[in-house]
Design a protein around this motif. Structure first.
Motif, mmCIF file in Angstrom:
data_model
loop_
_atom_site.group_PDB
_atom_site.id
_atom_site.type_symbol
_atom_site.label_atom_id
_atom_site.label_comp_id
_atom_site.label_asym_id
_atom_site.label_seq_id
_atom_site.Cartn_x
_atom_site.Cartn_y
_atom_site.Cartn_z
ATOM 1 N N ASP A 27 0.877 -1.168 0.000
ATOM 2 C CA ASP A 27 0.000 0.000 0.000
ATOM 3 C C ASP A 27 0.915 1.220 0.000
ATOM 4 O OD1 ASP A 27 -1.810 2.073 0.425
ATOM 5 O OD2 ASP A 27 -3.045 0.888 1.791
ATOM 6 N N GLN A 29 0.398 4.504 -1.951
ATOM 7 C CA GLN A 29 -0.256 5.446 -2.844
ATOM 8 C C GLN A 29 0.651 6.650 -3.092
ATOM 9 O OE1 GLN A 29 -4.642 5.835 -2.021
ATOM 10 N NE2 GLN A 29 -4.095 4.574 -0.259
ATOM 11 N N GLN A 83 -2.331 1.008 -5.678
ATOM 12 C CA GLN A 83 -3.662 1.170 -5.119
ATOM 13 C C GLN A 83 -3.608 0.827 -3.617
ATOM 14 O OE1 GLN A 83 -6.655 2.062 -6.520
ATOM 15 N NE2 GLN A 83 -5.755 2.440 -8.537
ATOM 16 N N GLU A 129 -1.568 5.317 -10.650
ATOM 17 C CA GLU A 129 -2.790 4.670 -10.184
ATOM 18 C C GLU A 129 -3.965 5.634 -10.004
ATOM 19 O OE1 GLU A 129 -3.419 1.691 -10.157
ATOM 20 O OE2 GLU A 129 -1.528 0.630 -10.115
ATOM 21 N N SER A 131 -5.246 6.723 -7.270
ATOM 22 C CA SER A 131 -6.113 6.374 -6.140
ATOM 23 C C SER A 131 -6.172 7.496 -5.118
ATOM 24 C CB SER A 131 -5.630 5.086 -5.480
ATOM 25 O OG SER A 131 -4.289 5.205 -5.055
ATOM 26 N N ARG A 132 -5.031 8.139 -4.863
ATOM 27 C CA ARG A 132 -5.013 9.257 -3.915
ATOM 28 C C ARG A 132 -5.304 10.583 -4.622
ATOM 29 N NH1 ARG A 132 0.160 11.613 -0.424
ATOM 30 N NH2 ARG A 132 -1.067 13.161 0.761
ATOM 31 N N SER A 136 -5.777 9.242 -12.945
ATOM 32 C CA SER A 136 -4.665 8.309 -13.039
ATOM 33 C C SER A 136 -3.728 8.730 -14.181
ATOM 34 C CB SER A 136 -5.189 6.893 -13.287
ATOM 35 O OG SER A 136 -5.938 6.839 -14.482
ATOM 36 N N ASP A 157 -5.996 15.577 -2.517
ATOM 37 C CA ASP A 157 -6.525 14.285 -2.084
ATOM 38 C C ASP A 157 -7.736 14.525 -1.185
ATOM 39 O OD1 ASP A 157 -5.548 15.079 0.389
ATOM 40 O OD2 ASP A 157 -4.003 13.519 0.505
ATOM 41 N N SER A 267 -17.161 2.772 -8.946
ATOM 42 C CA SER A 267 -16.137 2.809 -7.895
ATOM 43 C C SER A 267 -16.109 4.172 -7.223
ATOM 44 C CB SER A 267 -14.758 2.514 -8.497
ATOM 45 O OG SER A 267 -14.426 3.506 -9.462
ATOM 46 N N GLU A 268 -15.344 4.242 -6.161
ATOM 47 C CA GLU A 268 -15.105 5.467 -5.387
ATOM 48 C C GLU A 268 -16.404 6.209 -5.070
ATOM 49 O OE1 GLU A 268 -11.962 9.189 -5.221
ATOM 50 O OE2 GLU A 268 -12.739 8.553 -7.162
ATOM 51 N N HIS A 384 -4.766 -5.519 -8.506
ATOM 52 C CA HIS A 384 -5.308 -4.554 -7.543
ATOM 53 C C HIS A 384 -5.832 -5.300 -6.320
ATOM 54 C CE1 HIS A 384 -5.935 -0.953 -10.505
ATOM 55 N NE2 HIS A 384 -4.679 -1.390 -10.449
#
Length: 420
Positions: A27, A29, A83, A129, A131-132, A136, A157, A267-268, A384
């Motif tokens: 992990d 990010q 991710q 990625e 994600s933060r 992407s 973020d 997602s998210e 992922h």
């Protein structure tokens, strides 16, 4: 197993300790301390192996080797960020494989056995990625001029930290020495497949020749905040219920087509006010449609529009879709694909032309310079996920293939020309 192979696996295991998770993944990010620590480790690796490390304003990390003064670079790499609770291989494998490939080719040229046409550079793209920090593939988007640097640095973020602030906590600041797009002639990248095609067919490597088409949306569902107990059911305008109908519609949409022709996901999700005794007033989420057939994607979008109307009526909410990204079936340059095939054949590896469903930094670079994209098998197609895994033999085979591709690119087998 050669000494180089053993050292690669040892280095990969050491690199995988940064941001390691109890489930065997990582992990790290973008811009977190785990990411910074990995970048520091990689910078030290570059220095030990004769590369000059530089970082550009967008956070992209480079290691360069000069073989032909004044010549542009063959750029090779991927990304080290991940991710949340992700696997060890996605991106990171490609960065380390690129570093080993460039180091070996540089050593060969340094011995005077061949005359290089280009210099070599390894890259760790920042925030692939997303994600933060969304979107992407940020670092490569800035590098290729698809995203303004100012927009990237100002991106925040969930806690309000900007990309610029996150990068300021890293081990190295930009110094103006990093390669720019104008100094790059060619690009190559290797990645785990993140699917099951290569493993199921027993194929050693994949040569990526095209991307799937995709349409991505930001979905906003607006309802009315109210009491979860006291509000009559017929009076509720529950944004979370509306979102659930959208999610269901997106998943059920895939059944309208032959298996494998449409992938959908949501997602998210952000729910407001996200209180245990309050009906949601708003839901924000991402919706993603992808297909290897542009006509299928167009029909899916049309069907989705009708189902969104139905979902809004059933939930008594307002549902809006904002298209954030879209692209068609975009091919990699045929000459690069052919170079990948010839490299695999030279090494005796079985190979197949494959499409990439996922986005990669190479999908940005291919629009600017001739690009070679390679895949190695993923066990059960898992990605992922902490259980993501590529067997050592496959990882080493991929490193050998990338080395051969880098060798051919550096000696000038594929000259820079209009990528289209």
């Amino acid at each position: 197993m050669s000494t180089t192979d053993t050292q690669f696996l040892e280095d990969f295991a050491e690199m995988s300790r940064f941001g390691a998770t109890p489930g065997g993944g990582v992990d790290r990010q973008a811009g977190t301390q785990a990411d910074h620590a990995t970048r520091k480790w990689f910078g030290d690796w570059l220095a030990r192996h004769g590369f000059e490390e530089t970082v550009d304003d967008a956070g992209n990390q480079f290691g360069t080797v000069e073989l032909n003064p004044g010549a542009p670079y063959v750029l090779v790499g991927s990304h080290l960020d991940s991710q949340p609770l992700a696997g060890r291989y996605d991106g990171a494998y490609g960065v380390l494989a690129a570093a080993y490939a460039c180091a070996r080719v540089a050593e060969e040229f340094g011995a005077g056995t061949q005359a290089p046409a280009y210099n070599l550079a390894v890259v760790n793209w920042f925030n692939e990625e997303g994600s933060r920090f969304a979107p992407s593939m940020m670092g490569s988007s800035v590098f290729t001029g698809k995203m303004p640097l100012e927009s990237a640095l100002a991106t925040t973020d969930g806690g309000g930290i900007t990309v610029g602030q996150a990068l300021a906590g890293g081990h190295r600041r930009p110094d103006g020495k990093a390669p720019g797009l104008a100094s790059v002639a060619l690009y190559a990248e290797i990645h785990i497949e993140q699917g099951r095609t290569l493993e199921e067919s027993g194929t050693d490597v994949g040569i990526v020749h095209r991307t799937w088409a995709a349409s991505k949306y930001r979905v906003t569902v607006d309802g009315a905040q109210s009491h979860t107990g006291a509000t009559r059911m017929e009076d509720r305008r529950d944004a979370l219920y509306g979102a659930a109908l959208v999610i269901t519609a997106a998943r059920e949409l895939t059944a309208e087509f032959e298996p494998g022709l449409l992938h959908t996901s949501v997602s998210e999700m952000n729910v407001l006010p996200n209180s245990p005794v309050t009906v949601a007033r708003q839901v924000l989420m991402n919706l993603d449609l992808r297909s290897p057939d542009e006509d299928v994607l167009a029909r899916a979008v049309a069907l989705l529009d009708k189902r969104i109307i139905d979902a809004a009526e059933s939930s008594r909410t307002a549902i809006a879709l904002e298209l954030t990204h879209s692209w068609g079936l975009v091919g990699y340059q045929p000459a690069g694909v052919e170079l990948g095939r010839k490299s695999a054949e030279h090494l005796g590896f079985t190979h197949a032309d494959v499409m990439t469903v996922a986005g990669h930094d190479s999908t940005n670079l291919k629009d600017a310079v001739p690009t070679v994209m390679l895949f190695v098998p993923s066990v059960e197609g898992i990605s992922h996920n902490e259980a993501e895994y590529t067997r050592d033999d496959d990882a080493l085979r991929g490193m050998e293939l990338l080395t051969e591709v880098t060798r051919r690119l550096a000696r000038g087998d594929l000259r820079k020309e209009n990528p289209r």
